[in-house]
Write an enzyme that holds these catalytic residues in place. Structure first.
Site, PDB file in Angstrom:
ATOM      1  N   HIS A  60       0.808  -1.232   0.000  1.00  0.00           N
ATOM      2  CA  HIS A  60       0.000   0.000   0.000  1.00  0.00           C
ATOM      3  C   HIS A  60       0.840   1.282   0.000  1.00  0.00           C
ATOM      4  O   HIS A  60       0.508   2.254   0.681  1.00  0.00           O
ATOM      5  CB  HIS A  60      -0.952  -0.001   1.191  1.00  0.00           C
ATOM      6  CG  HIS A  60      -2.069  -0.984   1.075  1.00  0.00           C
ATOM      7  ND1 HIS A  60      -2.501  -1.497  -0.124  1.00  0.00           N
ATOM      8  CD2 HIS A  60      -2.853  -1.570   2.043  1.00  0.00           C
ATOM      9  CE1 HIS A  60      -3.504  -2.339   0.090  1.00  0.00           C
ATOM     10  NE2 HIS A  60      -3.726  -2.408   1.386  1.00  0.00           N
TER      11      HIS A  60
ATOM     12  N   HIS B 209      -9.903   2.435   0.409  1.00  0.00           N
ATOM     13  CA  HIS B 209      -9.764   1.284   1.301  1.00  0.00           C
ATOM     14  C   HIS B 209     -10.752   1.341   2.477  1.00  0.00           C
ATOM     15  O   HIS B 209     -10.372   1.062   3.617  1.00  0.00           O
ATOM     16  CB  HIS B 209      -8.327   1.212   1.827  1.00  0.00           C
ATOM     17  CG  HIS B 209      -7.891  -0.150   2.286  1.00  0.00           C
ATOM     18  ND1 HIS B 209      -8.460  -0.787   3.361  1.00  0.00           N
ATOM     19  CD2 HIS B 209      -6.938  -0.988   1.826  1.00  0.00           C
ATOM     20  CE1 HIS B 209      -7.859  -1.955   3.557  1.00  0.00           C
ATOM     21  NE2 HIS B 209      -6.929  -2.105   2.626  1.00  0.00           N
TER      22      HIS B 209
ATOM     23  N   GLU C  20     -11.822  -3.198  -2.780  1.00  0.00           N
ATOM     24  CA  GLU C  20     -10.870  -2.197  -3.245  1.00  0.00           C
ATOM     25  C   GLU C  20     -10.697  -2.313  -4.760  1.00  0.00           C
ATOM     26  O   GLU C  20     -10.039  -3.236  -5.241  1.00  0.00           O
ATOM     27  CB  GLU C  20      -9.523  -2.402  -2.562  1.00  0.00           C
ATOM     28  CG  GLU C  20      -9.585  -2.459  -1.046  1.00  0.00           C
ATOM     29  CD  GLU C  20      -8.384  -3.189  -0.465  1.00  0.00           C
ATOM     30  OE1 GLU C  20      -7.241  -2.814  -0.817  1.00  0.00           O
ATOM     31  OE2 GLU C  20      -8.581  -4.145   0.310  1.00  0.00           O
TER      32      GLU C  20
END
Length: 349
Positions: free
Chosen positions: A108, A178, A313
């Site tokens: 991420h 997210h 996501e």
């Protein structure tokens, strides 16, 4: 369009900067609250079939828990959503090293990623625009990347998320949103009924890195082409479920028209009747069943227990910079990264 946007302070960063919370309200009373730290959706209030409103996203009432090691609750993710194996990739003959913040892998966008920075916020009529410049070398990525995200709450009860980015050097880009959802507003999400329009998913190893080949969902617990409760098969003795400790996999969306907007997923919480539909231009969606939640995080008057939230996501595939058979995630100078996803909320009677 009758969306109203108000703003109020939401605490301060350690350097003294004030964080602002923006409240978007549509004509039907749907409410989304978003802060300019990490572009985080802190609250999302939607009605059930009885008309009662519930906050259907996991999060916190103050800024401090978001500054700590929160699991990306509600945040914008970048430069690269999901994992890059061993924190390394080669681009145009040059190897780049990224920080390993998930075992030996990069997750991420690193620490801090886009979820842990303050964005520049502009209110533009019915939308909230957030901008951030990720400088050359930040978290190991090449090039100055100028990213913009626009949140719009419509009177059709859609929360639209539009991403835009440009760069001055070739760089991987895979931006996503997210949020953790719980359409009941409490308890776990195992009774939520889910469908995903995907004939295949990205199989992973024990460190959640793609094995390279796409796996057909037919005959597996990953077949959500017809609606199934999330918890119906989550404990089956399946190797892929063991690797993810549940569902934590990228589903390959059925997109005959390439980048065209399609409905990727549909979720219904039977008791409240609340429905979430995800529409996206992205080729994949990461479905995560809250496997690492353990009750240690508390917010909004409750603790976030195991599988008390799920994520959908919209994104490109994990580790794509090292997997040339996957759709391209390299943005080059002169190109524009542009993608849109829509989270639509409704009620079944």
């Amino acid at each position: 369009m009758q969306t109203r946007i108000t703003q109020a302070p939401f605490g301060q960063l350690p350097n003294g900067e004030t964080i602002t919370q923006f409240t978007l309200t549509n004509a039907n009373g749907l409410v989304a609250k978003i802060i300019d730290f990490g572009g985080i959706i802190t609250e999302l209030h939607a009605p059930g079939r009885d008309g009662k409103m519930a906050d259907i996203v996991l999060g916190f009432e103050t800024i401090e828990p978001y500054l700590a090691d929160s699991p990306y609750f509600g945040a914008l993710i970048g430069r690269y959503g999901n994992r890059i194996a061993n924190g390394r990739f080669t681009l145009d003959g040059q190897e780049f090293t990224l920080p390993a913040n998930n075992g030996s892998n990069h997750l991420h966008g690193g620490a801090p990623g886009f979820d842990k920075v303050k964005w520049i916020a502009i209110v533009d009529e019915d939308s909230l625009q957030l901008a951030y410049r990720s400088v050359d070398g930040e978290q190991g990525y090449p090039g100055n990347l100028d990213a913009t995200v626009i949140y719009t709450l419509t009177d059709d009860n859609e929360l639209i998320v539009r991403f835009h980015a440009v760069t001055d050097k070739a760089t991987p880009v895979n931006l996503t949103q997210h949020s953790y959802f719980n359409l009941a507003g409490e308890d776990d999400i195992l009774d939520h009924v889910l469908s995903i329009d995907a004939d295949a998913f990205v199989a992973i190893d024990a460190e959640s890195i793609p094995l390279g080949a796409l796996a057909p969902v037919t005959g597996t617990p990953f077949d959500f082409r017809t609606p199934r409760p999330i918890g119906e098969r989550i404990e089956q003795p399946d190797k892929q479920l063991r690797h993810g400790l549940g569902y934590d996999h990228n589903f390959v969306l059925n997109k005959p028209d390439g980048k065209a907007m399609t409905r990727a997923a549909h979720v219904c919480e039977p008791e409240s009747g609340r429905v979430l539909e995800l529409f996206t231009e992205e080729p994949g969606v990461q479905f995560y069943s809250g496997n690492f939640l353990d009750g240690s995080l508390k917010g909004k008057g409750r603790s976030y227990q195991h599988r008390s939230g799920f994520c959908l996501e919209p994104q490109h595939f994990p580790d794509s910079p090292n997997q040339p058979q996957f759709p391209n995630t390299i943005l080059r100078p002169g190109e524009v990264y542009q993608t849109e996803s829509r989270f639509r909320f409704s009620v079944v009677r």
